[in-house]
Design an enzyme around this catalytic site. Structure first.
Site, PDB file in Angstrom:
ATOM      1  N   MET A  69      30.966  16.165  37.002  1.00  0.00           N
ATOM      2  CA  MET A  69      29.685  15.513  37.332  1.00  0.00           C
ATOM      3  C   MET A  69      28.635  16.615  37.354  1.00  0.00           C
ATOM      4  SD  MET A  69      31.204  12.900  40.150  1.00  0.00           S
ATOM      5  CE  MET A  69      32.665  13.901  40.322  1.00  0.00           C
ATOM      6  N   SER A 101      42.211  12.058  44.395  1.00  0.00           N
ATOM      7  CA  SER A 101      41.045  12.935  44.287  1.00  0.00           C
ATOM      8  C   SER A 101      41.043  13.908  45.455  1.00  0.00           C
ATOM      9  CB  SER A 101      39.762  12.111  44.314  1.00  0.00           C
ATOM     10  OG  SER A 101      38.669  12.980  44.561  1.00  0.00           O
ATOM     11  N   ASP A 159      37.079  16.791  41.225  1.00  0.00           N
ATOM     12  CA  ASP A 159      35.670  16.418  41.063  1.00  0.00           C
ATOM     13  C   ASP A 159      34.778  17.654  41.103  1.00  0.00           C
ATOM     14  OD1 ASP A 159      35.698  13.486  40.944  1.00  0.00           O
ATOM     15  OD2 ASP A 159      36.478  13.589  42.994  1.00  0.00           O
ATOM     16  N   MET A 168      31.076  19.002  40.936  1.00  0.00           N
ATOM     17  CA  MET A 168      29.692  18.514  41.119  1.00  0.00           C
ATOM     18  C   MET A 168      28.754  19.712  41.245  1.00  0.00           C
ATOM     19  SD  MET A 168      30.222  15.500  43.907  1.00  0.00           S
ATOM     20  CE  MET A 168      31.643  14.395  43.889  1.00  0.00           C
ATOM     21  N   MET A 212      33.126   4.411  36.140  1.00  0.00           N
ATOM     22  CA  MET A 212      32.846   4.672  37.559  1.00  0.00           C
ATOM     23  C   MET A 212      32.656   3.344  38.290  1.00  0.00           C
ATOM     24  SD  MET A 212      33.045   7.900  38.166  1.00  0.00           S
ATOM     25  CE  MET A 212      32.516   7.798  39.881  1.00  0.00           C
ATOM     26  N   HIS A 259      43.096  14.620  40.563  1.00  0.00           N
ATOM     27  CA  HIS A 259      41.720  14.416  40.093  1.00  0.00           C
ATOM     28  C   HIS A 259      40.817  15.436  40.792  1.00  0.00           C
ATOM     29  CE1 HIS A 259      38.458  11.829  38.502  1.00  0.00           C
ATOM     30  NE2 HIS A 259      37.833  12.070  39.642  1.00  0.00           N
ATOM     31  N   HIS A 311      37.088  15.900  36.473  1.00  0.00           N
ATOM     32  CA  HIS A 311      35.955  14.970  36.328  1.00  0.00           C
ATOM     33  C   HIS A 311      34.679  15.781  36.553  1.00  0.00           C
ATOM     34  CE1 HIS A 311      33.708  11.241  38.189  1.00  0.00           C
ATOM     35  NE2 HIS A 311      33.160  11.643  37.045  1.00  0.00           N
ATOM     36  N   ASP A 362      37.372   4.953  39.085  1.00  0.00           N
ATOM     37  CA  ASP A 362      37.176   5.990  40.096  1.00  0.00           C
ATOM     38  C   ASP A 362      36.087   5.539  41.055  1.00  0.00           C
ATOM     39  OD1 ASP A 362      36.899   8.328  41.527  1.00  0.00           O
ATOM     40  OD2 ASP A 362      36.095   9.509  39.860  1.00  0.00           O
TER      41      ASP A 362
HETATM   42  O1  LIG Z   1      34.103  11.031  41.443  1.00  0.00           O
HETATM   43  C1  LIG Z   1      34.180  10.631  42.591  1.00  0.00           C
HETATM   44  C2  LIG Z   1      32.959  10.452  43.424  1.00  0.00           C
HETATM   45  O2  LIG Z   1      31.854  10.726  42.662  1.00  0.00           O
HETATM   46  C3  LIG Z   1      35.502  10.273  43.098  1.00  0.00           C
HETATM   47  O3  LIG Z   1      36.549  10.892  42.412  1.00  0.00           O
HETATM   48  C4  LIG Z   1      35.720  10.185  44.596  1.00  0.00           C
HETATM   49  O4  LIG Z   1      36.343  11.314  45.105  1.00  0.00           O
HETATM   50  C5  LIG Z   1      36.567   8.990  44.901  1.00  0.00           C
HETATM   51  O5  LIG Z   1      36.701   8.880  46.272  1.00  0.00           O
HETATM   52  P1  LIG Z   1      37.106   7.487  46.966  1.00  0.00           P
HETATM   53  O6  LIG Z   1      36.046   6.493  46.604  1.00  0.00           O
HETATM   54  O7  LIG Z   1      38.440   7.117  46.410  1.00  0.00           O
HETATM   55  O8  LIG Z   1      37.157   7.831  48.409  1.00  0.00           O
HETATM   56 FE   LIG Z   2      35.883  11.522  40.360  1.00  0.00          FE
END
Ligand SMILES: O=C(CO)[C@@H](O)[C@H](O)COP(=O)(O)O
Ligand SMILES: [Fe+2]
Length: 222
Positions: free
Chosen positions: A66, A8, A33, A35, A135, A31, A64, A173
């Site tokens: 969010m 990520s 993210d 947001m 999640m 990955h 992903h 994740d």
């Molecule tokens: O979607 C998410 C957080 O919401 C993830 O993708 C985080 O980026 C994972 O980070 P780590 O827990 O591996 O540090």
């Molecule tokens: Fe994520």
């Protein structure tokens, strides 16, 4: 099974992102993210930035989302060439219609559930999806602790995948590290997102190899 490791970039250096993408070239996917500070209390980036990541990334994109209003925004990520686009079940009233739209554009369609969202209503919809994301932390931030209480959802999903013979990837994740990845692999996960565990320290490539070996060791013993 070969475990898929998807670093990520939430844990990458946002002002040296191209260099941090090149450091994870041995990963399966990257990955990404997204947001919106509405669906989750954090803000990252949107389609313009993800389009540039798509241009320079050495591996395909696992987006992903969010975000709220996902029916409006998700197709754009498929159109810019993301390999997979995963939206939250909690963010749409019609996950099947959205998944069909994403597939029609050419992306793999993924559905994600927060830790408190039951998986049962989605089991019968599995043919509509290429990936289910369970999640293992509350979405919003990297660096949180893995929640083992989410594992029964993976067990239910992997039983359904085995029963139906569908080719649906089961992704986890949040809080995935060399210590926790085996728990998720044993419960049936085959695709692992890791942010801090990949980007902490100086060598993401060896962290990816470590995670892959730990997942595969656990899969083979179960
Ligand atoms: O979607 C998410 C957080 O919401 C993830 O993708 C985080 O980026 C994972 O980070 P780590 O827990 O591996 O540090
Ligand atoms: Fe994520």
């Amino acid at each position: 099974m070969s475990a898929r490791i998807n670093p990520s970039i939430l844990s990458a250096d946002f002002v040296n992102l191209q260099a941090d993408l090149e450091r994870i070239a041995s990963a399966d996917l990257v990955h990404v993210d997204v947001m919106d500070n509405h669906f989750v209390p954090n803000l990252t980036f949107g389609p313009q930035m993800v389009g540039r990541i798509q241009d320079v990334s050495p591996v395909p994109l696992d987006v992903h989302l969010m975000i709220s209003d996902v029916d409006r925004w998700a197709p754009g990520y498929a159109e810019l060439g993301a390999y997979s686009v995963t939206f939250h079940a909690e963010a749409t009233g019609d996950p099947v219609a959205l998944a069909r739209r994403l597939r029609s554009i050419g992306a793999r369609a993924g559905i994600a559930v927060k830790p408190g969202t039951p998986i049962e209503p989605y089991l019968e919809l599995l043919p509509e999806f290429d990936q289910v994301l369970v999640m293992t932390v509350e979405p919003g931030f990297g660096g949180q602790s893995f929640m083992p209480e989410t594992m029964p959802k993976l067990q239910a999903l992997s039983a359904e995948v085995a029963r139906t013979g569908l080719d649906v990837w089961l992704q986890v994740d949040g809080g995935i590290s060399a210590d926790t990845i085996g728990i998720a692999a044993a419960a049936g996960a085959d695709t692992f997102v890791a942010g801090s565990a990949v980007y902490s320290g100086s060598d993401p490539a060896s962290n990816i190899a470590l995670l892959r070996a730990a997942a595969e060791a656990s899969t083979h013993t179960h």
